[in-house]
Design a protein around this motif. Structure first.
Motif, mmCIF file in Angstrom:
data_model
loop_
_atom_site.group_PDB
_atom_site.id
_atom_site.type_symbol
_atom_site.label_atom_id
_atom_site.label_comp_id
_atom_site.label_asym_id
_atom_site.label_seq_id
_atom_site.Cartn_x
_atom_site.Cartn_y
_atom_site.Cartn_z
ATOM 1 N N ARG A 62 0.774 -1.067 0.023
ATOM 2 C CA ARG A 62 -0.026 -0.164 0.014
ATOM 3 C C ARG A 62 0.912 1.257 0.031
ATOM 4 O O ARG A 62 0.458 2.073 -0.658
ATOM 5 C CB ARG A 62 -0.936 -0.081 1.238
ATOM 6 N N GLN A 63 1.741 1.250 0.506
ATOM 7 C CA GLN A 63 2.795 2.393 0.808
ATOM 8 C C GLN A 63 3.437 2.671 -0.615
ATOM 9 O O GLN A 63 3.460 3.915 -1.094
ATOM 10 C CB GLN A 63 4.022 2.252 1.836
ATOM 11 N N TRP A 64 3.929 1.509 -1.310
ATOM 12 C CA TRP A 64 4.804 1.754 -2.607
ATOM 13 C C TRP A 64 3.547 2.287 -3.806
ATOM 14 O O TRP A 64 3.740 3.139 -4.253
ATOM 15 C CB TRP A 64 5.195 0.474 -2.895
ATOM 16 N N ALA A 65 2.113 1.483 -3.362
ATOM 17 C CA ALA A 65 1.058 2.006 -4.499
ATOM 18 C C ALA A 65 0.794 3.497 -4.387
ATOM 19 O O ALA A 65 0.423 4.178 -5.201
ATOM 20 C CB ALA A 65 0.156 1.069 -4.426
ATOM 21 N N GLU A 66 0.509 3.913 -3.122
ATOM 22 C CA GLU A 66 0.407 5.329 -2.714
ATOM 23 C C GLU A 66 1.135 6.356 -3.121
ATOM 24 O O GLU A 66 0.900 7.364 -3.796
ATOM 25 C CB GLU A 66 0.020 5.370 -1.121
ATOM 26 N N TYR A 67 2.508 5.877 -3.148
ATOM 27 C CA TYR A 67 3.708 6.860 -3.346
ATOM 28 C C TYR A 67 3.551 6.894 -5.171
ATOM 29 O O TYR A 67 3.747 7.928 -5.482
ATOM 30 C CB TYR A 67 4.934 6.268 -3.122
ATOM 31 N N ARG A 69 1.195 6.504 -7.105
ATOM 32 C CA ARG A 69 -0.136 7.107 -7.532
ATOM 33 C C ARG A 69 0.091 8.664 -7.271
ATOM 34 O O ARG A 69 -0.345 9.399 -8.160
ATOM 35 C CB ARG A 69 -1.441 6.608 -6.735
ATOM 36 N N THR A 70 0.522 9.186 -6.149
ATOM 37 C CA THR A 70 0.671 10.453 -5.693
ATOM 38 C C THR A 70 1.873 11.162 -6.239
ATOM 39 O O THR A 70 1.819 12.491 -6.052
ATOM 40 C CB THR A 70 0.230 10.527 -4.323
ATOM 41 N N GLN A 71 3.157 10.709 -6.199
ATOM 42 C CA GLN A 71 4.298 11.399 -6.632
ATOM 43 C C GLN A 71 4.737 11.028 -7.863
ATOM 44 O O GLN A 71 5.711 11.708 -8.310
ATOM 45 C CB GLN A 71 5.302 10.799 -5.518
ATOM 46 N N TYR A 78 -1.182 -2.372 -10.504
ATOM 47 C CA TYR A 78 -1.017 -2.975 -8.978
ATOM 48 C C TYR A 78 -1.478 -4.055 -8.887
ATOM 49 O O TYR A 78 -2.618 -4.385 -9.253
ATOM 50 C CB TYR A 78 -1.549 -1.983 -8.238
ATOM 51 N N ASP A 80 -1.871 -7.092 -6.157
ATOM 52 C CA ASP A 80 -1.727 -7.560 -4.643
ATOM 53 C C ASP A 80 -2.678 -8.778 -4.361
ATOM 54 O O ASP A 80 -2.776 -9.163 -3.240
ATOM 55 C CB ASP A 80 -1.882 -6.401 -3.584
#
Length: 167
Positions: A62-67, A69-71, A78, A80
């Motif tokens: 989730r941390q990698w996916a959020e990064y 997506r947003t950064q 994705y 999982d």
């Protein structure tokens, strides 16, 4: 061992030439070699090559996916859960994506898909490479380059032996 991607494209061939030369550190310092171990030249084609694969521990997915997506503005897929493989146009999505993020729990499923579709990867990144769990019986993905990511690089060089006491 140094591997260089020269980016030269031959006329009439869609692919990148990669040359890998095993060179010792001493050879680099001297600027010459007393003997050559070997030269490997391999043709890479773009026809069955996917973008970059990022393999992460399930707990960090989730941390990698959020990064991503947003950064970034990277086109990403994705994976999982097993249901991701049933998505409409799954093959096209993977091949069009610049990045495929996958949880280590989905490794064997993606490997089976890649093997049966003869897909290789431009790059494979393995996060927490010193502690990630990938069953030893699983083969490696076909790739040009593999990058091991770890804050504890010494653990990659000197892995602890399981079941043995350390002083």
């Amino acid at each position: 061992f140094f591997q260089a991607e020269d980016g030269i494209r031959d006329i009439g061939v869609t692919g990148v030439q990669t040359c890998a030369l095993p060179i010792s550190y001493q050879t680099l310092l001297r600027g010459c070699s007393d003997h050559m171990f070997g030269i490997t030249k391999k043709q890479h084609t773009d026809l069955s090559e996917a973008g970059s694969l990022i393999l992460v521990p399930h707990t960090l997915f989730r941390q990698w996916a959020e990064y991503i997506r947003t950064q970034t503005s990277l086109q990403a897929v994705y994976i999982d859960k097993v249901t991701a493989f049933k998505a409409e146009n799954f093959n096209k999505q993977i091949m069009a994506a610049k990045v495929v993020l996958i949880s280590n729990t989905m490794y064997k499923y993606l490997y089976q898909w890649a093997y049966s579709n003869d897909v290789s990867w431009k790059r494979v990144f393995i996060d927490e490479a010193d502690t990630i769990v990938i069953p030893g019986s699983q083969p490696y993905f076909k790739t040009r380059f593999t990058w091991l990511i770890s804050a504890s690089w010494a653990n990659l060089l000197f892995p602890r032996e399981i079941g043995r006491a350390h002083v």
